[in-house]
Design an enzyme around this catalytic site. Structure first.
Site, short mmCIF file in Angstrom:
data_model
loop_
_atom_site.label_atom_id
_atom_site.label_comp_id
_atom_site.label_asym_id
_atom_site.label_seq_id
_atom_site.Cartn_x
_atom_site.Cartn_y
_atom_site.Cartn_z
N SER A 124 -34.21 7.20 3.01
CA SER A 124 -34.76 6.03 1.84
C SER A 124 -33.91 7.71 0.33
O SER A 124 -33.80 8.62 0.56
CB SER A 124 -36.18 7.17 2.02
OG SER A 124 -36.87 7.19 0.36
N TYR A 148 -43.04 13.79 3.99
CA TYR A 148 -42.54 12.41 3.99
C TYR A 148 -40.81 12.84 3.68
O TYR A 148 -40.42 11.98 4.66
CB TYR A 148 -42.85 11.88 2.84
CG TYR A 148 -42.18 10.57 3.61
CD1 TYR A 148 -42.30 9.51 4.48
CD2 TYR A 148 -41.63 9.31 2.20
CE1 TYR A 148 -41.05 8.40 4.91
CE2 TYR A 148 -40.85 8.73 2.27
CZ TYR A 148 -40.61 7.93 3.82
OH TYR A 148 -39.80 6.82 4.25
N LYS A 152 -37.18 12.33 6.39
CA LYS A 152 -36.45 11.98 6.46
C LYS A 152 -35.30 12.81 5.87
O LYS A 152 -33.79 12.58 6.97
CB LYS A 152 -36.00 11.06 5.22
CG LYS A 152 -37.31 9.77 5.16
CD LYS A 152 -36.51 9.03 5.93
CE LYS A 152 -37.99 8.26 6.40
NZ LYS A 152 -37.70 7.12 7.47
#
Ligand code: NAD
Ligand code: WQD
Length: 332
Positions: A124, A148, A152
């Protein structure tokens, strides 16, 4: 054969369609359906002829995953399975680390056991963190501002380390910018449960009359109209990028890190205006304070994808809004 984890989800389902269009006649899908519905599989089959072998399996369930690999000659994994809500990750960090990190580790152990050497991973733009200036290039340092995002950053590191230890491993870290839109058939798209966190699903619910008005998070940023600017990319373009990445890593072992964005930013009000134009619906909105953690501007430098993969995003903002609206009209 290709295994798609999270293949019933938003980006996964569109990628399954693009893989089938590119010639894959048979695919394996693993999804625990925590954020998707099994009916998506029939929708995919309505769009494109393909044999789908679906397993309702959590990728943290090592035994079940091992069974999927034993039953199918999987040589490539396209790995979408993961939790993705930034706000929820702040409330439930352990759940996010457990699902995203443990899930990926189990998947890699199983791949290793079965000699599977190719992995395409959903990363991302969030990994560029707050310390870099857009446009973002792939060699910038990575960081994050929420659990979150850290999952990643960490998953990318895990995959880089694994590739360093095994020269046969072929890995693509695809850094998505802001995927919106839906397949032009209106059969598959994004329809989150409850009140959406992200801009486009929220606008869709307002257009459908399910929510009263949009809350625009801040109009005092240093941008064209004061609202936040993002690199919105049509989900079908994004899905096509996976096919190109797969072609590339088949010929190039090691790690490919590449942005999948358009290289162009649009503001929240650009999206609202374009959506109103293509749908003929009014999107009432109010200006609220900035959302904590939001960056003013985020967009990609998309050169590497063009140079290495021969991939560029083709669809316009009108296409993105029109396809989101078509999916909304037919499904919400
Ligand atoms: P999504 O929630 O629609 O798809 C993820 C799918 O994975 C869902 O179908 C869910 O049921 C499944 N899943 C989750 N945990 C699982 C587990 N432990 N085992 C098996 N299945 C599991 O999300 P999406 O928007 O399609 O995102 C796909 C991937 O792309 C995610 O990894 C996400 O973090 C990443 N990503 C998304 C965006 C975005 O804006 N949508 C941007 C950048 C990166
Ligand atoms: C876009 C713009 C908001 C909702 C998130 C994740 C990122 C990536 C993509 C996974 C911003 C504004 C939003 C609303 C608004 N996901 N907005 N009202 O925050 O750019 O990115 O999804 O990796 O990691 O953080 O996307 O759609 O939430 O916001 O005004 O109700 O719309 O402030 O400027 P974001 P978004």
């Amino acid at each position: 054969m290709i295994l798609v984890t999270g293949g019933c989800g938003y980006i996964g389902s569109h990628t399954v369609v693009e893989l089938a269009k590119a010639g894959e006649k048979e695919l394996v899908i693993v999804d625990n359906l925590s954020n998707a519905k099994e009916e998506v599989l029939d929708r995919i089959r309505q769009i494109v002829p393909v044999r789908l072998h679906f397993y309702r399996v959590d990728i943290r369930d090592e035994e079940a995953l091992d069974n999927v690999f034993s039953l199918n000659p999987i040589d490539t994994v396209v790995h979408f399975a993961g939790l993705k809500a930034v706000g929820e990750s702040v409330q439930k960090p352990v759940l996010y680390y457990e699902n995203n990190i443990s899930g990926t580790l189990h998947l890699m152990k199983t791949m290793q056991k079965h000699g599977c050497k190719r992995m395409i991973f959903s990363s991302s733009a969030t990994v560029y963190g707050p310390g870099n200036e857009p446009p973002y290039t792939e060699d910038m340092p990575t960081s994050a501002t929420n659990p979150y995002g850290w999952t990643k950053v960490m998953q990318e590191q895990i995959l880089r380390d694994a590739a360093a230890a095994d020269p046969q491993l072929c890995v693509a870290l695809l850094r998505y910018f802001n995927p919106i839109g839906a397949h032009e058939s209106g059969l598959i798209g994004e329809n989150p449960n409850g009140i959406p966190n992200n801009l486009m699903p929220y606008i869709c619910k307002v257009a459908a009359g399910k929510l009263e008005k949009l809350h625009v998070f801040g109009n005092d940023y240093d941008t064209c109209d004061g609202t936040g600017v993002r690199d919105y990319i049509h989900v079908v373009d994004l899905a096509a990028g996976h096919v190109q990445a797969l072609n590339y890593i088949q010929k190039h072992p090691g790690v490919l890190t590449v942005n999948l964005g358009t290289g162009r930013g649009f503001s929240v009000l650009d999206i609202v205006k374009t959506y109103e134009k293509v749908s003929g619906r009014k999107i009432p909105y109010v200006i609220d304070p900035r959302r904590p953690g939001d960056l003013p501007i985020c967009y990609a430098n998309a050169d590497r994808a063009r140079e290495l993969l021969g991939w560029t995003a083709k669809k316009t903002l009108e296409d993105m809004c029109a396809d989101s609206w078509r999916f909304t009209e037919r499904n919400l």
